[in-house]
Design an enzyme around this catalytic site. Structure first.
Site, PDB file in Angstrom:
ATOM      1  N   LEU A 139     -70.973   8.635  14.194  1.00 43.02           N
ATOM      2  CA  LEU A 139     -70.512   7.434  13.646  1.00 43.02           C
ATOM      3  C   LEU A 139     -68.508   7.546  13.651  1.00 43.02           C
ATOM      4  O   LEU A 139     -68.420   9.143  13.071  1.00 43.02           O
ATOM      5  CB  LEU A 139     -71.151   6.880  12.661  1.00 43.02           C
ATOM      6  CG  LEU A 139     -71.960   6.793  12.169  1.00 43.02           C
ATOM      7  CD1 LEU A 139     -73.150   6.490  11.400  1.00 43.02           C
ATOM      8  CD2 LEU A 139     -72.734   5.815  13.705  1.00 43.02           C
TER       9      LEU A 139
ATOM     10  N   SER B  63     -67.050   7.505  20.513  1.00 47.83           N
ATOM     11  CA  SER B  63     -67.618   8.519  19.741  1.00 47.83           C
ATOM     12  C   SER B  63     -67.049   9.493  21.476  1.00 47.83           C
ATOM     13  O   SER B  63     -66.775  10.782  20.760  1.00 47.83           O
ATOM     14  CB  SER B  63     -69.277   8.241  19.812  1.00 47.83           C
ATOM     15  OG  SER B  63     -69.551   7.295  18.829  1.00 47.83           O
ATOM     16  N   ARG B  64     -67.332   9.029  22.247  1.00 44.62           N
ATOM     17  CA  ARG B  64     -66.260   9.770  22.927  1.00 44.62           C
ATOM     18  C   ARG B  64     -64.869  10.463  23.528  1.00 44.62           C
ATOM     19  O   ARG B  64     -64.855  10.974  23.977  1.00 44.62           O
ATOM     20  CB  ARG B  64     -67.055   9.370  25.085  1.00 44.62           C
ATOM     21  CG  ARG B  64     -68.557   8.697  24.906  1.00 44.62           C
ATOM     22  CD  ARG B  64     -68.682   8.124  26.149  1.00 44.62           C
ATOM     23  NE  ARG B  64     -69.491   8.398  27.170  1.00 44.62           N
ATOM     24  CZ  ARG B  64     -70.651   7.653  27.138  1.00 44.62           C
ATOM     25  NH1 ARG B  64     -69.890   5.791  26.271  1.00 44.62           N
ATOM     26  NH2 ARG B  64     -72.002   7.127  27.477  1.00 44.62           N
TER      27      ARG B  64
ATOM     28  N   MET C 207     -75.132   4.727  18.639  1.00 41.85           N
ATOM     29  CA  MET C 207     -75.979   6.510  19.440  1.00 41.85           C
ATOM     30  C   MET C 207     -75.878   7.588  18.066  1.00 41.85           C
ATOM     31  O   MET C 207     -75.526   8.155  18.429  1.00 41.85           O
ATOM     32  CB  MET C 207     -75.796   6.240  20.603  1.00 41.85           C
ATOM     33  CG  MET C 207     -75.589   5.139  21.581  1.00 41.85           C
ATOM     34  SD  MET C 207     -76.299   5.536  23.260  1.00 41.85           S
ATOM     35  CE  MET C 207     -74.864   5.609  23.713  1.00 41.85           C
TER      36      MET C 207
ATOM     37  N   GLY D 182     -69.673  -4.611  19.278  1.00 39.88           N
ATOM     38  CA  GLY D 182     -68.502  -4.062  18.595  1.00 39.88           C
ATOM     39  C   GLY D 182     -68.135  -5.357  20.114  1.00 39.88           C
ATOM     40  O   GLY D 182     -68.088  -4.968  21.172  1.00 39.88           O
TER      41      GLY D 182
ATOM     42  N   HIS E  25     -67.878   2.246  13.902  1.00 38.83           N
ATOM     43  CA  HIS E  25     -69.309   1.293  13.075  1.00 38.83           C
ATOM     44  C   HIS E  25     -69.407   1.588  11.989  1.00 38.83           C
ATOM     45  O   HIS E  25     -70.135   0.047  11.654  1.00 38.83           O
ATOM     46  CB  HIS E  25     -70.093   3.079  13.751  1.00 38.83           C
ATOM     47  CG  HIS E  25     -70.325   3.160  15.244  1.00 38.83           C
ATOM     48  ND1 HIS E  25     -69.994   5.323  15.105  1.00 38.83           N
ATOM     49  CD2 HIS E  25     -70.750   3.138  16.030  1.00 38.83           C
ATOM     50  CE1 HIS E  25     -70.132   4.857  16.610  1.00 38.83           C
ATOM     51  NE2 HIS E  25     -70.945   4.033  16.651  1.00 38.83           N
TER      52      HIS E  25
ATOM     53  N   MET F 193     -61.515   3.611  19.334  1.00 35.76           N
ATOM     54  CA  MET F 193     -61.921   4.695  18.317  1.00 35.76           C
ATOM     55  C   MET F 193     -63.802   4.135  19.651  1.00 35.76           C
ATOM     56  O   MET F 193     -64.029   3.316  20.030  1.00 35.76           O
ATOM     57  CB  MET F 193     -62.649   4.227  17.042  1.00 35.76           C
ATOM     58  CG  MET F 193     -61.432   4.601  15.812  1.00 35.76           C
ATOM     59  SD  MET F 193     -61.978   4.691  14.791  1.00 35.76           S
ATOM     60  CE  MET F 193     -60.298   5.126  13.994  1.00 35.76           C
TER      61      MET F 193
HETATM   62  P1  AMP Z   1     -72.219   2.968  20.314  1.00 38.62           P
HETATM   63  O1  AMP Z   1     -73.046   4.109  19.295  1.00 38.62           O
HETATM   64  O2  AMP Z   1     -70.851   3.407  20.660  1.00 38.62           O
HETATM   65  O3  AMP Z   1     -73.507   2.728  20.755  1.00 38.62           O
HETATM   66  O4  AMP Z   1     -71.794   2.178  19.658  1.00 38.62           O
HETATM   67  C1  AMP Z   1     -72.492   1.247  18.174  1.00 38.62           C
HETATM   68  C2  AMP Z   1     -71.322  -0.367  18.178  1.00 38.62           C
HETATM   69  O5  AMP Z   1     -70.151   0.246  17.776  1.00 38.62           O
HETATM   70  C3  AMP Z   1     -71.133  -1.576  19.539  1.00 38.62           C
HETATM   71  O6  AMP Z   1     -71.582  -2.837  19.433  1.00 38.62           O
HETATM   72  C4  AMP Z   1     -70.032  -0.766  19.589  1.00 38.62           C
HETATM   73  O7  AMP Z   1     -69.477  -2.025  20.296  1.00 38.62           O
HETATM   74  C5  AMP Z   1     -69.385  -0.321  18.409  1.00 38.62           C
HETATM   75  N1  AMP Z   1     -68.436  -0.353  18.600  1.00 38.62           N
HETATM   76  C6  AMP Z   1     -68.419   1.307  18.903  1.00 38.62           C
HETATM   77  N2  AMP Z   1     -67.147   1.468  18.651  1.00 38.62           N
HETATM   78  C7  AMP Z   1     -66.412   0.712  18.060  1.00 38.62           C
HETATM   79  C8  AMP Z   1     -64.825   0.062  17.929  1.00 38.62           C
HETATM   80  N3  AMP Z   1     -63.582   0.841  18.177  1.00 38.62           N
HETATM   81  N4  AMP Z   1     -64.465  -0.769  17.251  1.00 38.62           N
HETATM   82  C9  AMP Z   1     -65.541  -1.814  16.820  1.00 38.62           C
HETATM   83  N5  AMP Z   1     -66.876  -1.701  17.320  1.00 38.62           N
HETATM   84  C10 AMP Z   1     -67.472  -0.393  18.612  1.00 38.62           C
END
Ligand code: AMP
Length: 291
Positions: free
Chosen positions: A33, A186-187, A30, A147, A37, A184
């Site tokens: 980054l 994004s929030r 989303m 993740g 990510h 980590m």
């Molecule tokens: P998001 O942008 O939050 O939807 O996350 C996109 C992908 O990045 C998803 O597969 C998440 O599980 C992965 N992700 C987000 N935060 C982390 C993190 N701290 N460590 C590893 N993967 C992550």
């Protein structure tokens, strides 16, 4: 790096890639980054000939009172980071491209989506499953990287991919943490200084559970009480859930004879944070700083 906003253009590029018999790794995100990510992207870069990243803040996975409109968005920074990470193609469609007028078909989330995040965020996994299936059909990757930070989401996607015979391998990737242990996300940008400091209590609770488990504690109720006690010691934290569950079914267990996972979701002010730790088995990655 090629960039695409239209499904048709993305598909045309992928057709050419497949004709060349090059393997494709896909990282759906989303945006906003961070190192988490980027770790997925690097893994994909190492495994596959062609790496595709999508950036799409998916409205159907947000509830009416959630943070869809204020979710952090920074396409120029994300585009720079993906380019630097050696991504071949970035797909960043508008909402209308993914949900055009008349759109009405959704993927019904599996049973494994019912508890925990599914219960706290009704409709969330229906939205996640739907957008992932759409993206999988558009990109048609050989591997998709998810993740472990979003552990239940990973399990939901594995189920959907298997149940719907989607021809790709889901690759789970370890959680990347800040040096002080905060997973980590994004929030995390929503956290003010006081909330940021409270957020460390989550990691403290997981570390303590890991310690007790390593010392031989198998009772889920003892481990859950430990998490609750630590989380409750910080008045800024409101617990949504802090549970020990089976690592595959995500059903509660009484004892950790098999591999389990500690799942935590809390609210600190208006920010909701989730984290988890796998206990036992080969996925038992120590909570450590991967940054
Ligand atoms: P998001 O942008 O939050 O939807 O996350 C996109 C992908 O990045 C998803 O597969 C998440 O599980 C992965 N992700 C987000 N935060 C982390 C993190 N701290 N460590 C590893 N993967 C992550």
């Amino acid at each position: 790096m090629r960039t695409f906003q239209q499904v048709s253009a993305m598909r045309a590029y992928m057709r050419a890639v497949r004709e060349d018999r090059r393997s494709v790794g896909f990282v759906p995100t989303m945006g906003a980054l961070h190192e988490g990510h980027l770790s997925l992207i690097r893994r994909a870069r190492g495994d596959c000939d062609v790496v595709v990243v999508s950036i799409f803040v998916n409205p159907s996975q947000f509830g009416p009172n959630e943070d869809f409109s204020r979710y952090p968005r920074d396409l120029s920074r994300d585009s720079r980071l993906t380019q630097e990470a050696g991504v071949d193609a970035l797909f960043y469609p508008e909402v209308e491209e993914i949900y055009p007028p008349g759109f009405q078909t959704f993927v019904e989330a599996p049973q494994i989506a019912k508890r925990w995040e599914g219960e706290m965020r009704p409709g969330h996994f229906r939205g996640v499953a739907t957008v992932c299936v759409k993206l999988f059909h558009i990109v048609q990757p050989d591997r998709a990287y998810f993740g472990m930070k979003d552990y239940q989401q990973l399990k939901v996607i594995e189920r959907v991919v298997s149940d719907l015979n989607i021809p790709l391998t889901v690759v789970p990737c370890p959680t990347v943490r800040e040096p002080d242990g905060l997973a980590m996300s994004s929030r995390n940008v929503y956290l003010d200084a006081a909330s940021r400091s409270s957020s460390l209590t989550i990691h403290r609770a997981l570390k303590r559970v890991e310690e007790l488990h390593e010392q031989g504690e198998l009772s889920a109720s003892v481990l859950e009480k430990t998490m609750h006690d630590i989380l409750r010691s910080d008045p800024a934290i409101q617990i949504d859930y802090a549970v020990i569950v089976d690592s595959e079914t995500l059903e509660p267990v009484e004892s950790l004879e098999k591999k389990g996972v500690a799942l935590i979701a809390v609210r600190i002010g208006s920010t909701r944070l989730i984290d988890n730790l796998v206990l036992g088995g080969k996925l038992a990655l120590p909570v450590k700083n991967h940054a």
